[in-house]
Design a protein around this motif. Sequence first.
Motif, short mmCIF file in Angstrom:
data_model
loop_
_atom_site.label_atom_id
_atom_site.label_comp_id
_atom_site.label_asym_id
_atom_site.label_seq_id
_atom_site.Cartn_x
_atom_site.Cartn_y
_atom_site.Cartn_z
N LEU A 1 34.43 27.26 40.41
CA LEU A 1 34.90 28.12 39.33
C LEU A 1 34.98 27.32 38.02
N LEU B 1 33.28 28.22 34.54
CA LEU B 1 34.07 28.47 33.32
C LEU B 1 33.63 27.55 32.19
N THR C 1 41.99 32.86 38.13
CA THR C 1 41.52 33.44 36.87
C THR C 1 42.61 34.24 36.16
N LYS C 2 43.63 34.66 36.90
CA LYS C 2 44.70 35.44 36.26
C LYS C 2 46.02 34.68 36.22
N ALA D 1 42.69 29.50 34.21
CA ALA D 1 41.59 29.82 33.30
C ALA D 1 42.07 30.00 31.86
N GLU E 1 43.55 34.76 30.45
CA GLU E 1 42.98 35.24 31.71
C GLU E 1 41.49 35.43 31.54
N VAL E 2 40.77 35.41 32.65
CA VAL E 2 39.33 35.58 32.62
C VAL E 2 38.96 36.67 33.61
N PHE F 1 36.48 37.56 36.24
CA PHE F 1 35.48 36.87 37.04
C PHE F 1 35.11 37.80 38.19
#
Length: 452
Positions: A90, A94, A177-178, A182, A233-234, A236
Amino acid sequence: MHDDPRPSTWAPDSWRSRSAAQQPAWPDEAELKRVHTQLASLPPLVFAGEARHLTRSLGQAADGRAFLLQAGDCAESFSEFTADGIRDKLKVILQMAVVLTYGAGVPVVKVGRIAGQFAKPRSSPTEQVGDQVLDSFRGHMVNDDLPTRAARVPDPNRLTTAYQQSVSTLNLLRAFTKGGFADLSQVHAWNQEFVASSTEGRRFEDIAEGIDRALRFMAACGINLTGEDTLHEVDFWTSHEALILDYEEALTRRDSITQDWYDCSAHMLWVGERTRQPDGAHVEFLAGIHNPVGSKVGPDAAPDDVLALCERLNPARVPGRLTLITRFGADAVEAGLPPLLRAVRDEGHPVVWVCDPMHGNTFTAEGGRKTRRFDDIVAELRGFFAAHREVGTWPGGVHVELTGDDVTECLGGVEDIVEGQLGQRYTSACDPRLNARQSLDLAFAVAELLRG
Ligand code: PEP
Ligand code: CO
């Protein structure tokens, strides 16, 4: 009124009336049925609303307003499965996304080949190992890669293990990611040690510092950065090749809101170069699910074949519904791609055009290992961008096989890996992947092409 011309008679098992290439010869039909019933009762991995969100984001990539980065293992493995491995994969994705967003100024849609990428199509049903002829390894969802006759027998219980491993992988991805990992303020922390001490690592640090300055500037202007979710956040998304249709069928559910069918094994599904026949079972399956879908497109595809795929998979011409992933090989792309781009453009089909610079550039090195040259990978990307420039279409993304680990599977790159070194750290369960440094280096090359 529903604008979808697909026949309402479609069902998750409609593919069974078509010829399905690359399916395992399961030795025990009753056992397969039992596993299928169990899988069909288990919770979905993704939610239909998420798949619709991804379709909208991909719609921007079809329109020239975003870029798709689709990346991960060739084949996920049951034996190489750790939290660190997922985190590092990941992390490198990123980092690549930051290089592309910052370096080229386009939003990047991030999709992993992950949490379900467990099945492999094979050119030959058998392989020679030493003096034995064995059934080919078809991915851990089907059989084991050990070179014994027993290991190669397909076992349907592997479908359940693949589901369970996908659940844990996706759970961790959602947490990363949350849950802070990230956050853009962590951008320095993603720069792994061995990357920070290298040329491409220093280039990344420059970008990270630029992002820090921009964030400080915005904060100083009085913008409330804490409340801005997109900085912390991202999104993904997950994807894999929809190859083993028993698995995909079992995870296909009707959305309670729209009543449409979604394959809830991943956000996006694609068909491979060996299973993209417009009248075949795999395309039939993808035609009925409402996820965003993709198809690989190799050098043998004629313009009419590609148009047939567009008609089958996106008759309603929804932008973002269909991604075509071209994998020509460095030598063939510049001449081969433009006729396809023109044909699709002239028919007015919205397509996300994505370059897979890996699968057309594979060869077997002297020691018998499959490999790819970093320079060929970059050359195919250059040809892909040149073809789009020539036709006036948008190069909508890249699709690569990579790992966050420090492997020696692809040749060249900044460390200049040579054939004699391939055996040092070659851990791929299938095709050779870019390592973290090669991946970052590739992102810089793509950012330059995007700027050009
Ligand atoms: C793959 O993506 O791993 C693959 C097998 O690709 P293709 O179908 O393009 O050969
Ligand atoms: Co592959």
